[in-house]
Write a protein that holds these residues in place. Structure first.
Motif, mmCIF file in Angstrom:
data_model
loop_
_atom_site.group_PDB
_atom_site.id
_atom_site.type_symbol
_atom_site.label_atom_id
_atom_site.label_comp_id
_atom_site.label_asym_id
_atom_site.label_seq_id
_atom_site.Cartn_x
_atom_site.Cartn_y
_atom_site.Cartn_z
ATOM 1 N N THR A 25 0.832 -1.198 0.000
ATOM 2 C CA THR A 25 0.000 0.000 0.000
ATOM 3 C C THR A 25 0.869 1.251 0.000
ATOM 4 O O THR A 25 1.786 1.365 0.805
ATOM 5 N N PRO A 26 0.559 2.221 -0.872
ATOM 6 C CA PRO A 26 1.323 3.473 -0.845
ATOM 7 C C PRO A 26 1.062 4.232 0.452
ATOM 8 O O PRO A 26 0.018 4.074 1.082
ATOM 9 N N THR A 27 2.015 5.065 0.828
ATOM 10 C CA THR A 27 1.875 5.876 2.037
ATOM 11 C C THR A 27 2.196 7.332 1.713
ATOM 12 O O THR A 27 2.810 7.637 0.686
ATOM 13 N N CYS A 53 -1.396 15.666 12.018
ATOM 14 C CA CYS A 53 -1.845 14.277 11.808
ATOM 15 C C CYS A 53 -0.871 13.274 12.403
ATOM 16 O O CYS A 53 -0.865 12.101 12.022
ATOM 17 N N GLY A 54 -0.032 13.716 13.312
ATOM 18 C CA GLY A 54 0.915 12.814 13.946
ATOM 19 C C GLY A 54 2.235 12.773 13.191
ATOM 20 O O GLY A 54 2.499 13.606 12.325
ATOM 21 N N GLY A 55 3.045 11.784 13.511
ATOM 22 C CA GLY A 55 4.377 11.708 12.931
ATOM 23 C C GLY A 55 4.642 10.502 12.064
ATOM 24 O O GLY A 55 5.712 10.377 11.480
ATOM 25 N N GLU A 56 3.682 9.607 11.972
ATOM 26 C CA GLU A 56 3.865 8.373 11.214
ATOM 27 C C GLU A 56 3.351 8.529 9.791
ATOM 28 O O GLU A 56 2.406 9.273 9.543
ATOM 29 N N ASP A 57 3.973 7.797 8.854
ATOM 30 C CA ASP A 57 3.434 7.741 7.496
ATOM 31 C C ASP A 57 2.033 7.141 7.539
ATOM 32 O O ASP A 57 1.730 6.297 8.381
ATOM 33 N N ILE A 58 1.187 7.587 6.619
ATOM 34 C CA ILE A 58 -0.210 7.163 6.593
ATOM 35 C C ILE A 58 -0.466 6.374 5.320
ATOM 36 O O ILE A 58 -0.108 6.820 4.222
ATOM 37 N N GLU A 59 -1.059 5.187 5.458
ATOM 38 C CA GLU A 59 -1.412 4.382 4.290
ATOM 39 C C GLU A 59 -2.535 5.063 3.528
ATOM 40 O O GLU A 59 -3.496 5.555 4.121
ATOM 41 N N VAL A 60 -2.383 5.096 2.212
ATOM 42 C CA VAL A 60 -3.371 5.727 1.335
ATOM 43 C C VAL A 60 -4.302 4.633 0.831
ATOM 44 O O VAL A 60 -3.986 3.900 -0.105
ATOM 45 N N VAL A 61 -5.465 4.512 1.484
ATOM 46 C CA VAL A 61 -6.439 3.474 1.178
ATOM 47 C C VAL A 61 -7.802 4.134 1.009
ATOM 48 O O VAL A 61 -8.272 4.838 1.919
ATOM 49 N N GLU A 62 -8.422 3.913 -0.134
ATOM 50 C CA GLU A 62 -9.734 4.514 -0.394
ATOM 51 C C GLU A 62 -10.721 4.143 0.705
ATOM 52 O O GLU A 62 -10.820 2.991 1.120
ATOM 53 N N GLY A 63 -11.440 5.161 1.194
ATOM 54 C CA GLY A 63 -12.440 4.955 2.233
ATOM 55 C C GLY A 63 -11.903 5.043 3.649
ATOM 56 O O GLY A 63 -12.677 5.100 4.602
ATOM 57 N N ASP A 80 -11.181 18.429 16.404
ATOM 58 C CA ASP A 80 -10.924 17.162 15.728
ATOM 59 C C ASP A 80 -11.250 17.341 14.255
ATOM 60 O O ASP A 80 -12.222 18.011 13.893
ATOM 61 N N THR A 81 -10.435 16.756 13.414
ATOM 62 C CA THR A 81 -10.603 16.857 11.971
ATOM 63 C C THR A 81 -10.396 15.472 11.377
ATOM 64 O O THR A 81 -9.428 14.795 11.700
ATOM 65 N N VAL A 82 -11.328 15.060 10.524
ATOM 66 C CA VAL A 82 -11.228 13.749 9.891
ATOM 67 C C VAL A 82 -10.966 13.953 8.405
ATOM 68 O O VAL A 82 -11.714 14.649 7.719
ATOM 69 N N ILE A 83 -9.885 13.351 7.937
ATOM 70 C CA ILE A 83 -9.530 13.371 6.521
ATOM 71 C C ILE A 83 -9.830 11.982 5.979
ATOM 72 O O ILE A 83 -9.350 10.982 6.514
ATOM 73 N N THR A 84 -10.632 11.931 4.919
ATOM 74 C CA THR A 84 -11.019 10.662 4.314
ATOM 75 C C THR A 84 -10.471 10.583 2.901
ATOM 76 O O THR A 84 -10.637 11.521 2.122
ATOM 77 N N PHE A 85 -9.831 9.474 2.572
ATOM 78 C CA PHE A 85 -9.392 9.225 1.202
ATOM 79 C C PHE A 85 -10.621 8.788 0.405
ATOM 80 O O PHE A 85 -11.151 7.702 0.623
ATOM 81 N N THR A 86 -11.094 9.647 -0.482
ATOM 82 C CA THR A 86 -12.320 9.356 -1.220
ATOM 83 C C THR A 86 -12.058 8.654 -2.536
ATOM 84 O O THR A 86 -12.950 8.003 -3.073
ATOM 85 N N SER A 87 -10.861 8.794 -3.063
ATOM 86 C CA SER A 87 -10.502 8.145 -4.316
ATOM 87 C C SER A 87 -9.002 7.923 -4.320
ATOM 88 O O SER A 87 -8.239 8.822 -3.963
ATOM 89 N N VAL A 88 -8.600 6.733 -4.703
ATOM 90 C CA VAL A 88 -7.182 6.409 -4.800
ATOM 91 C C VAL A 88 -6.971 5.699 -6.122
ATOM 92 O O VAL A 88 -7.658 4.733 -6.433
ATOM 93 N N ASP A 89 -6.030 6.214 -6.908
ATOM 94 C CA ASP A 89 -5.686 5.621 -8.197
ATOM 95 C C ASP A 89 -4.172 5.662 -8.335
ATOM 96 O O ASP A 89 -3.608 6.687 -8.736
#
Length: 104
Positions: A25-27, A53-63, A80-89
């Motif tokens: 999975t890309p990060t 968003c912290g210090g760790e790499d984040i996996e880029v996964v749709e949804g 609090d803030t929520v970031i959602t990956f809505t599309s990954v290509d």
């Protein structure tokens, strides 16, 4: 601060910032995802917040959702803030950013 959902278009994303893995999975580094969300919110409301968003790499996964903390630059109040990956290509992705209605 009202709850807002913001979509950051792929063109607004620094695709080069996506640390795509050869296998798996890309990060994306947390600070670069935060920067992308900050830019999207700045375009929407005219003022750039600070998002952590912290210090760790984040996996880029749709949804998938990433919970971060937004600091209002005018008041220093945190939300609090929520970031959602809505599309990954591949290495391109789109996000929605939702900021909580009430402070932490």
């Amino acid at each position: 601060m009202n709850s807002r959902i913001i979509t950051a278009l792929p063109a607004a994303l620094a695709v080069a910032a996506l640390a795509a893995c050869t296998f798996g999975t890309p990060t994306v580094p947390a600070d670069e995802l935060a920067d992308t969300a900050e830019g999207a919110l700045e375009e929407e409301v005219g003022q750039r917040p600070e998002i952590d968003c912290g210090g760790e790499d984040i996996e880029v996964v749709e949804g998938e959702d990433v919970t971060c903390v937004l600091t209002d630059p005018a008041s220093g109040t945190e939300y609090d803030t929520v970031i959602t990956f809505t599309s990954v290509d591949g290495t391109d992705f789109e996000i929605d950013v939702q900021v909580a209605d009430t402070a932490n």
